[in-house]
Design a protein around this motif. Structure first.
Motif, short mmCIF file in Angstrom:
data_model
loop_
_atom_site.label_atom_id
_atom_site.label_comp_id
_atom_site.label_asym_id
_atom_site.label_seq_id
_atom_site.Cartn_x
_atom_site.Cartn_y
_atom_site.Cartn_z
N TYR A 73 0.83 -1.21 0.00
CA TYR A 73 0.00 0.00 0.00
C TYR A 73 0.86 1.26 0.00
N LEU A 74 1.94 1.24 0.77
CA LEU A 74 2.83 2.41 0.81
C LEU A 74 3.46 2.67 -0.55
N MET A 75 3.89 1.60 -1.21
CA MET A 75 4.51 1.77 -2.52
C MET A 75 3.50 2.20 -3.58
N LEU A 76 2.25 1.79 -3.41
CA LEU A 76 1.21 2.23 -4.34
C LEU A 76 0.95 3.72 -4.24
N LEU A 77 1.32 4.34 -3.11
CA LEU A 77 1.19 5.79 -2.98
C LEU A 77 2.05 6.52 -4.02
N VAL A 78 3.09 5.86 -4.48
CA VAL A 78 3.93 6.43 -5.54
C VAL A 78 3.50 5.91 -6.90
N VAL A 79 3.20 4.63 -6.98
CA VAL A 79 2.91 4.01 -8.26
C VAL A 79 1.61 4.57 -8.88
N ILE A 93 10.39 18.93 -4.31
CA ILE A 93 10.02 18.54 -2.95
C ILE A 93 9.14 17.29 -2.97
N VAL A 94 8.16 17.27 -3.89
CA VAL A 94 7.26 16.12 -3.97
C VAL A 94 8.02 14.88 -4.45
N VAL A 95 8.81 15.05 -5.52
CA VAL A 95 9.50 13.92 -6.14
C VAL A 95 10.50 13.27 -5.18
N TRP A 96 11.18 14.08 -4.37
CA TRP A 96 12.17 13.55 -3.44
C TRP A 96 11.60 13.33 -2.04
N ILE A 151 10.26 5.45 2.26
CA ILE A 151 11.40 4.58 2.55
C ILE A 151 11.68 4.56 4.05
N GLY A 152 11.55 5.72 4.70
CA GLY A 152 11.75 5.77 6.14
C GLY A 152 10.75 4.91 6.89
N ILE A 153 9.48 4.99 6.47
CA ILE A 153 8.44 4.16 7.10
C ILE A 153 8.71 2.68 6.86
N LEU A 154 9.09 2.33 5.62
CA LEU A 154 9.39 0.93 5.30
C LEU A 154 10.59 0.43 6.10
N ALA A 155 11.59 1.29 6.29
CA ALA A 155 12.76 0.89 7.08
C ALA A 155 12.36 0.58 8.52
N TRP A 156 11.51 1.43 9.08
CA TRP A 156 11.07 1.18 10.46
C TRP A 156 10.24 -0.10 10.54
N LEU A 157 9.34 -0.32 9.58
CA LEU A 157 8.53 -1.54 9.57
C LEU A 157 9.41 -2.78 9.44
N THR A 158 10.45 -2.67 8.62
CA THR A 158 11.36 -3.80 8.44
C THR A 158 12.08 -4.12 9.74
#
Length: 353
Positions: free
Chosen positions: A47-53, A88-91, A98-105
């Motif tokens: 779901y997090l990655m779909l926010l970009v896709v 700002i949006v792109v980066w 990625i920060g959220i995914l790192a914490w979840l990992t």
């Protein structure tokens, strides 16, 4: 435009599969706390990655339509080169994701560590698993019974799997209950699982290990405590076929019986190649040796129950591969039982910790 259409179709297919339209996807149909937790982590990451896709796909379609060659009203800015808002949006958004995914990992790696015992008011059931040549052997040390290609356990009871291999490296996996973990000769790995409800789950090897790899699957039965006790008593009494008529009931699982569980020497094609090579070379000795080989089976080993188990059989399997490190043969179980047990404790101390 063609690539965009293909991307949209691919995402639509994935979405259909994830919603269950693709059939019973066991990884998303978990029946235990570990499997459910891992499934939730996977879906959260998707779901997090779909926010970009999804926005990227929408913008790609919109840009293609707005700036098409026939649209003369679209802005034409050949000297445009920078936009702080876009940067700002792109980066910024990917960095946050990625920060959220790192914490979840990090959190998930500790929460669902296969070596971490599960919290429960019930005592765990210990099951020793041996990856044999294209089959799985399950030893119940507390019940003093063993099975081949079938494992049974009571529901809502923590399971403590101790896993090794008497063959090449393999991987033990019950998808609906939790993740896989490797089985390696001379080593002991751990896996803690639990089933929330009764059911029959598919178990398998998730690591290619040779021509008989496709035969390494088994059924994991989650039953009530009363049914589990009844099954154990039946197996110990030599009447396991009363619970599973398709099973084979045998006596003791000892070193001699364990040796008979190795099926075949080579695949059928390998043996034919060895025979052909020996015939071409005129090597009678090699020809006789090749013709004496047995091919690997083309179907799974039948479910087998053993009413008793040789003491410390699991430890003996591990120590057999550790003799070079301890300067002695630790495979004996009679004269050197205590020494083998001590060697195994030393060999697997780092894994247990």
């Amino acid at each position: 435009m063609r690539q965009t259409i293909l991307a949209v179709l691919s995402l639509s297919t994935i979405a259909a599969l994830l919603t269950g339209c693709g059939g019973d996807m066991v990884l998303l149909n978990s029946k235990g706390p570990v499997g459910q937790g891992q499934s939730n982590l996977m879906m959260t990451a998707i779901y997090l990655m779909l926010l970009v896709v999804i926005p990227s796909v929408i913008m790609a379609l919109w840009f293609s339509w707005k700036y098409r060659a026939s649209n003369k009203d679209a802005d034409y800015k050949p000297t445009w080169a920078h936009s702080t808002a876009i940067e700002i949006v792109v980066w910024g958004v990917p960095v946050i994701i990625i920060g959220i995914l790192a914490w979840l990992t990090w959190w998930g790696s500790h929460k669902y560590d296969p070596y971490r015992p599960l919290e429960s008011d019930k005592a765990p059931l210990t099951i020793q698993v041996i990856a044999e040549q294209f089959k799985w052997i399950f030893v119940y040390p507390e019940q003093n019974i063993a099975t081949v290609n079938e494992v049974r356990f009571p529901e809502k009871t923590p399971l403590s799997f101790k896993i090794t291999s008497n063959f090449t490296m393999n991987s033990f996996f019950i998808p609906q209950l939790g993740g896989q973990i490797y089985a390696m000769a001379g080593m002991q790995t751990h896996l803690h699982l639990m089933a929330d409800q009764p059911g029959v789950f598919r178990g398998m090897s998730s690591n290619y290990s040779g021509y008989g790899f496709s035969q390494m699957h088994f059924k994991a039965y989650s039953v009530t405590e009363a049914e589990f006790t009844q099954w154990v008593d039946a197996v110990k009494a030599g009447k396991g076929t009363g619970v599973n008529p398709e099973a084979i009931q045998k006596g003791i699982l000892d070193q001699a019986e364990l040796a008979t569980l190795k099926d075949g020497d080579r695949s059928k094609h390998q043996i034919e190649a060895l025979v052909h090579r020996a015939q071409a070379a005129g090597d009678a000795e090699a020809l006789a040796k090749a013709e004496a080989m047995k091919p690997f089976p083309n179907k799974p080993h039948p479910v087998t129950y053993y009413s008793s188990v040789e003491p410390k059989l699991f430890e003996t399997v591990i120590n057999r591969y550790m003799s070079n490190y301890h300067g002695a043969d630790h495979s004996a179980t009679a004269e050197h039982g205590s020494q083998a047990h001590a060697a195994n404790a030393h060999a697997t101390a780092s894994v247990e910790e």
